[in-house]
Design a protein around this motif. Sequence first.
Motif, PDB file in Angstrom:
ATOM      1  N   CYS A   1       0.897  -1.318   0.047  1.00  0.00           N
ATOM      2  CA  CYS A   1       0.068   0.056  -0.113  1.00  0.00           C
ATOM      3  C   CYS A   1       0.937   1.094   0.163  1.00  0.00           C
ATOM      4  CB  CYS A   1      -0.979   0.254   1.327  1.00  0.00           C
ATOM      5  SG  CYS A   1      -2.304  -1.211   0.980  1.00  0.00           S
ATOM      6  N   TRP A   2       1.870   1.277   0.791  1.00  0.00           N
ATOM      7  CA  TRP A   2       2.889   2.336   1.147  1.00  0.00           C
ATOM      8  C   TRP A   2       3.484   2.496  -0.559  1.00  0.00           C
ATOM      9  CZ3 TRP A   2       1.503   5.838   3.582  1.00  0.00           C
ATOM     10  CH2 TRP A   2       1.472   5.777   5.261  1.00  0.00           C
ATOM     11  N   ILE A   3       4.077   1.519  -1.265  1.00  0.00           N
ATOM     12  CA  ILE A   3       4.513   1.548  -2.649  1.00  0.00           C
ATOM     13  C   ILE A   3       3.603   2.262  -3.422  1.00  0.00           C
ATOM     14  CG2 ILE A   3       5.266   0.342  -4.608  1.00  0.00           C
ATOM     15  CD1 ILE A   3       6.559  -1.697  -2.454  1.00  0.00           C
ATOM     16  N   VAL A   4       2.194   1.843  -3.464  1.00  0.00           N
ATOM     17  CA  VAL A   4       1.150   2.666  -4.520  1.00  0.00           C
ATOM     18  C   VAL A   4       1.137   3.878  -3.972  1.00  0.00           C
ATOM     19  CG1 VAL A   4      -1.060   2.486  -4.927  1.00  0.00           C
ATOM     20  CG2 VAL A   4       0.047   0.317  -4.810  1.00  0.00           C
TER      21      VAL A   4
ATOM     22  N   ILE B   1       1.653   7.403  -6.418  1.00  0.00           N
ATOM     23  CA  ILE B   1       0.584   8.254  -6.551  1.00  0.00           C
ATOM     24  C   ILE B   1       1.001   9.696  -6.318  1.00  0.00           C
ATOM     25  CG2 ILE B   1      -1.666   9.381  -5.609  1.00  0.00           C
ATOM     26  CD1 ILE B   1      -2.644   6.375  -5.073  1.00  0.00           C
ATOM     27  N   VAL B   2       1.817   9.900  -5.210  1.00  0.00           N
ATOM     28  CA  VAL B   2       2.661  11.247  -4.950  1.00  0.00           C
ATOM     29  C   VAL B   2       3.713  11.526  -5.392  1.00  0.00           C
ATOM     30  CG1 VAL B   2       1.181  11.144  -2.744  1.00  0.00           C
ATOM     31  CG2 VAL B   2       3.681  10.107  -2.954  1.00  0.00           C
ATOM     32  N   TRP B   3       4.403  10.427  -6.320  1.00  0.00           N
ATOM     33  CA  TRP B   3       5.685  10.526  -6.937  1.00  0.00           C
ATOM     34  C   TRP B   3       6.819  10.772  -6.038  1.00  0.00           C
ATOM     35  CZ3 TRP B   3       6.417   9.902 -12.203  1.00  0.00           C
ATOM     36  CH2 TRP B   3       5.486  10.079 -13.028  1.00  0.00           C
TER      37      TRP B   3
ATOM     38  N   SER C   1      11.177   3.438  -2.549  1.00  0.00           N
ATOM     39  CA  SER C   1      12.554   2.740  -2.339  1.00  0.00           C
ATOM     40  C   SER C   1      12.457   2.127  -0.769  1.00  0.00           C
ATOM     41  CB  SER C   1      13.587   3.651  -2.607  1.00  0.00           C
ATOM     42  OG  SER C   1      13.541   4.190  -3.842  1.00  0.00           O
ATOM     43  N   ALA C   2      12.094   3.034   0.080  1.00  0.00           N
ATOM     44  CA  ALA C   2      12.325   2.457   1.494  1.00  0.00           C
ATOM     45  C   ALA C   2      11.134   1.317   1.561  1.00  0.00           C
ATOM     46  CB  ALA C   2      11.831   3.597   2.421  1.00  0.00           C
ATOM     47  N   ASN C   3       9.967   1.171   1.157  1.00  0.00           N
ATOM     48  CA  ASN C   3       9.045   0.112   1.260  1.00  0.00           C
ATOM     49  C   ASN C   3       9.430  -1.183   0.288  1.00  0.00           C
ATOM     50  OD1 ASN C   3       6.917   0.962   3.087  1.00  0.00           O
ATOM     51  ND2 ASN C   3       7.069   2.616   1.902  1.00  0.00           N
ATOM     52  N   ILE C   4      10.297  -0.835  -0.923  1.00  0.00           N
ATOM     53  CA  ILE C   4      10.856  -1.995  -1.592  1.00  0.00           C
ATOM     54  C   ILE C   4      11.898  -2.754  -0.513  1.00  0.00           C
ATOM     55  CG2 ILE C   4      12.158  -2.800  -3.559  1.00  0.00           C
ATOM     56  CD1 ILE C   4      10.497  -0.848  -5.121  1.00  0.00           C
TER      57      ILE C   4
END
Length: 67
Positions: free
Chosen positions: A47-50, A54-56, A62-65
């Motif tokens: 969800c944080w990656i999505v 959305i907010v570019w 990167s942090a959530n990957i």
Amino acid sequence: SPCMTHFAILKYYGIDWMAVVLMTTSMYLLSQRNHYGFVFGALSNLCWIVFGVIVWSIADISANIVQ
């Protein structure tokens, strides 16, 4: 405008709120030594990656990957 409308809460389609709920659930389950906490954490990261897309925000993505 200084007044927040009810639509501002869902500005990012509720994905940010879903990520917060999933992350909080993950922390609770992991504190109870429940292995499903890992699943909720992974869903939260998705969800944080999505949200980052959305907010570019390259830093958010990167942090959530990496997590």
